[in-house]
Design a protein around this motif. Sequence first.
Motif, PDB file in Angstrom:
ATOM      1  N   TYR A  63      16.067 -15.441  11.319  1.00  0.00           N
ATOM      2  CA  TYR A  63      17.387 -15.239  10.719  1.00  0.00           C
ATOM      3  C   TYR A  63      17.938 -13.863  11.093  1.00  0.00           C
ATOM      4  O   TYR A  63      17.234 -13.016  11.657  1.00  0.00           O
ATOM      5  N   ALA A  64      19.204 -13.649  10.766  1.00  0.00           N
ATOM      6  CA  ALA A  64      19.829 -12.333  10.922  1.00  0.00           C
ATOM      7  C   ALA A  64      20.688 -12.089   9.692  1.00  0.00           C
ATOM      8  O   ALA A  64      21.286 -13.020   9.137  1.00  0.00           O
ATOM      9  N   ASN A  65      20.737 -10.856   9.257  1.00  0.00           N
ATOM     10  CA  ASN A  65      21.492 -10.520   8.053  1.00  0.00           C
ATOM     11  C   ASN A  65      22.983 -10.784   8.207  1.00  0.00           C
ATOM     12  O   ASN A  65      23.689 -10.989   7.222  1.00  0.00           O
ATOM     13  N   TRP A  66      23.492 -10.760   9.442  1.00  0.00           N
ATOM     14  CA  TRP A  66      24.910 -10.976   9.680  1.00  0.00           C
ATOM     15  C   TRP A  66      25.262 -12.444   9.920  1.00  0.00           C
ATOM     16  O   TRP A  66      26.413 -12.788  10.171  1.00  0.00           O
ATOM     17  N   CYS A  67      24.257 -13.319   9.852  1.00  0.00           N
ATOM     18  CA  CYS A  67      24.459 -14.755  10.082  1.00  0.00           C
ATOM     19  C   CYS A  67      24.831 -15.449   8.768  1.00  0.00           C
ATOM     20  O   CYS A  67      24.029 -15.485   7.828  1.00  0.00           O
ATOM     21  N   GLY A  68      26.035 -15.996   8.703  1.00  0.00           N
ATOM     22  CA  GLY A  68      26.499 -16.657   7.482  1.00  0.00           C
ATOM     23  C   GLY A  68      25.667 -17.858   7.096  1.00  0.00           C
ATOM     24  O   GLY A  68      25.367 -18.069   5.908  1.00  0.00           O
ATOM     25  N   TYR A  69      25.274 -18.675   8.078  1.00  0.00           N
ATOM     26  CA  TYR A  69      24.442 -19.836   7.794  1.00  0.00           C
ATOM     27  C   TYR A  69      23.077 -19.419   7.251  1.00  0.00           C
ATOM     28  O   TYR A  69      22.514 -20.072   6.368  1.00  0.00           O
ATOM     29  N   CYS A  70      22.537 -18.330   7.770  1.00  0.00           N
ATOM     30  CA  CYS A  70      21.247 -17.819   7.292  1.00  0.00           C
ATOM     31  C   CYS A  70      21.361 -17.393   5.828  1.00  0.00           C
ATOM     32  O   CYS A  70      20.464 -17.658   5.018  1.00  0.00           O
ATOM     33  N   ARG A  71      22.450 -16.743   5.489  1.00  0.00           N
ATOM     34  CA  ARG A  71      22.661 -16.278   4.114  1.00  0.00           C
ATOM     35  C   ARG A  71      22.797 -17.458   3.165  1.00  0.00           C
ATOM     36  O   ARG A  71      22.288 -17.436   2.038  1.00  0.00           O
ATOM     37  N   SER A  72      23.462 -18.530   3.612  1.00  0.00           N
ATOM     38  CA  SER A  72      23.614 -19.719   2.773  1.00  0.00           C
ATOM     39  C   SER A  72      22.285 -20.454   2.579  1.00  0.00           C
ATOM     40  O   SER A  72      22.049 -21.063   1.529  1.00  0.00           O
ATOM     41  N   PHE A  73      21.445 -20.403   3.609  1.00  0.00           N
ATOM     42  CA  PHE A  73      20.168 -21.119   3.571  1.00  0.00           C
ATOM     43  C   PHE A  73      19.109 -20.379   2.751  1.00  0.00           C
ATOM     44  O   PHE A  73      18.146 -20.991   2.283  1.00  0.00           O
ATOM     45  N   ALA A  74      19.273 -19.087   2.552  1.00  0.00           N
ATOM     46  CA  ALA A  74      18.255 -18.257   1.889  1.00  0.00           C
ATOM     47  C   ALA A  74      17.810 -18.797   0.527  1.00  0.00           C
ATOM     48  O   ALA A  74      16.597 -18.870   0.258  1.00  0.00           O
ATOM     49  N   PRO A  75      18.715 -19.179  -0.386  1.00  0.00           N
ATOM     50  CA  PRO A  75      18.262 -19.712  -1.688  1.00  0.00           C
ATOM     51  C   PRO A  75      17.439 -20.990  -1.548  1.00  0.00           C
ATOM     52  O   PRO A  75      16.472 -21.204  -2.288  1.00  0.00           O
ATOM     53  N   GLU A  76      17.818 -21.860  -0.603  1.00  0.00           N
ATOM     54  CA  GLU A  76      17.059 -23.096  -0.371  1.00  0.00           C
ATOM     55  C   GLU A  76      15.635 -22.773   0.089  1.00  0.00           C
ATOM     56  O   GLU A  76      14.670 -23.401  -0.341  1.00  0.00           O
ATOM     57  N   TYR A  77      15.542 -21.797   0.961  1.00  0.00           N
ATOM     58  CA  TYR A  77      14.226 -21.422   1.501  1.00  0.00           C
ATOM     59  C   TYR A  77      13.350 -20.821   0.402  1.00  0.00           C
ATOM     60  O   TYR A  77      12.148 -21.067   0.353  1.00  0.00           O
ATOM     61  N   ASP A  78      13.955 -20.039  -0.480  1.00  0.00           N
ATOM     62  CA  ASP A  78      13.224 -19.484  -1.619  1.00  0.00           C
ATOM     63  C   ASP A  78      12.704 -20.600  -2.515  1.00  0.00           C
ATOM     64  O   ASP A  78      11.548 -20.572  -2.966  1.00  0.00           O
ATOM     65  N   LEU A 113      20.722 -19.607  15.212  1.00  0.00           N
ATOM     66  CA  LEU A 113      20.314 -19.153  13.885  1.00  0.00           C
ATOM     67  C   LEU A 113      20.962 -20.009  12.799  1.00  0.00           C
ATOM     68  O   LEU A 113      22.105 -20.418  12.947  1.00  0.00           O
ATOM     69  N   PRO A 114      20.228 -20.255  11.696  1.00  0.00           N
ATOM     70  CA  PRO A 114      18.793 -19.990  11.583  1.00  0.00           C
ATOM     71  C   PRO A 114      17.984 -20.998  12.397  1.00  0.00           C
ATOM     72  O   PRO A 114      18.421 -22.127  12.600  1.00  0.00           O
ATOM     73  N   SER A 115      16.809 -20.582  12.838  1.00  0.00           N
ATOM     74  CA  SER A 115      15.898 -21.462  13.566  1.00  0.00           C
ATOM     75  C   SER A 115      14.610 -21.604  12.770  1.00  0.00           C
ATOM     76  O   SER A 115      14.114 -20.621  12.211  1.00  0.00           O
ATOM     77  N   LEU A 116      14.085 -22.828  12.740  1.00  0.00           N
ATOM     78  CA  LEU A 116      12.829 -23.096  12.035  1.00  0.00           C
ATOM     79  C   LEU A 116      11.779 -23.582  13.025  1.00  0.00           C
ATOM     80  O   LEU A 116      12.072 -24.373  13.926  1.00  0.00           O
ATOM     81  N   TYR A 117      10.549 -23.102  12.838  1.00  0.00           N
ATOM     82  CA  TYR A 117       9.431 -23.497  13.701  1.00  0.00           C
ATOM     83  C   TYR A 117       8.217 -23.789  12.837  1.00  0.00           C
ATOM     84  O   TYR A 117       7.936 -23.067  11.874  1.00  0.00           O
ATOM     85  N   HIS A 118       7.505 -24.845  13.195  1.00  0.00           N
ATOM     86  CA  HIS A 118       6.240 -25.151  12.527  1.00  0.00           C
ATOM     87  C   HIS A 118       5.116 -24.676  13.435  1.00  0.00           C
ATOM     88  O   HIS A 118       5.096 -24.983  14.631  1.00  0.00           O
TER      89      HIS A 118
END
Length: 214
Positions: A63-78, A113-118
């Motif tokens: 993620y990046a702090n300036w990425c809007g999608y990353c900021r929106s996804f943060a609560p879901e990830y938590d 971004l955001p990118s997810l990897y397993h």
Amino acid sequence: MLPIFVFIGLLLTSPLPSLAARSSSVTPIPKRADSSIIDLTDANFASLLPPTNSENEYLIEFYANWCGYCRSFAPEYDNLADKVKSELPHVKLARVDIDSSPIVTARFFVSRLPSLYHVKGTQVRSVTIPGRTVSELFEFLAEEKWKDLAVWSEWTGPFSLLSQVVGLGKFLAEAPIINVRSAHACPFWGSFSKNTFGYMFQSWRFRVRAKQVS
């Protein structure tokens, strides 16, 4: 083998501006104080994901702090981290700030971004789940649906010697990040290396270009 060294030479000698101005102008994406999400960095990646530990299982977000999608996804990830911690204790959730950890980011050839990897041991898979909801991601982990995804090549994956060479150097710490029509983001060096190696190796799987939003 020669084209690889030519590519690395061009990569290391390309004059690129610094990230400092951009990184200092945004508010960091927070995580809850009690969050179990691990912050992976250039400094601790090797110790937390040693290639000798085949039982390590991680879901990693870039993620990046300036990425809007990353900021929106943060609560879901938590919220996903809470559910995984209580019901799938063998799985760890982690995140990587691409601005502060450019070497790890380069090794994964992040292109959006955001990118997810397993990650299971040294087996790495790209995770693409459109909704990225807690229920979808938890089901993906609990039912081990990641086994249906293609594993990255051991020659070009994040644990390969090639990716470690690409990830080295102060150059990467200063590589710029550019927006793709303000919706998705693509690191310059990630896009460049992705496209270059895509043509060098026809079977190489990192050919997906960052989608552009009209």
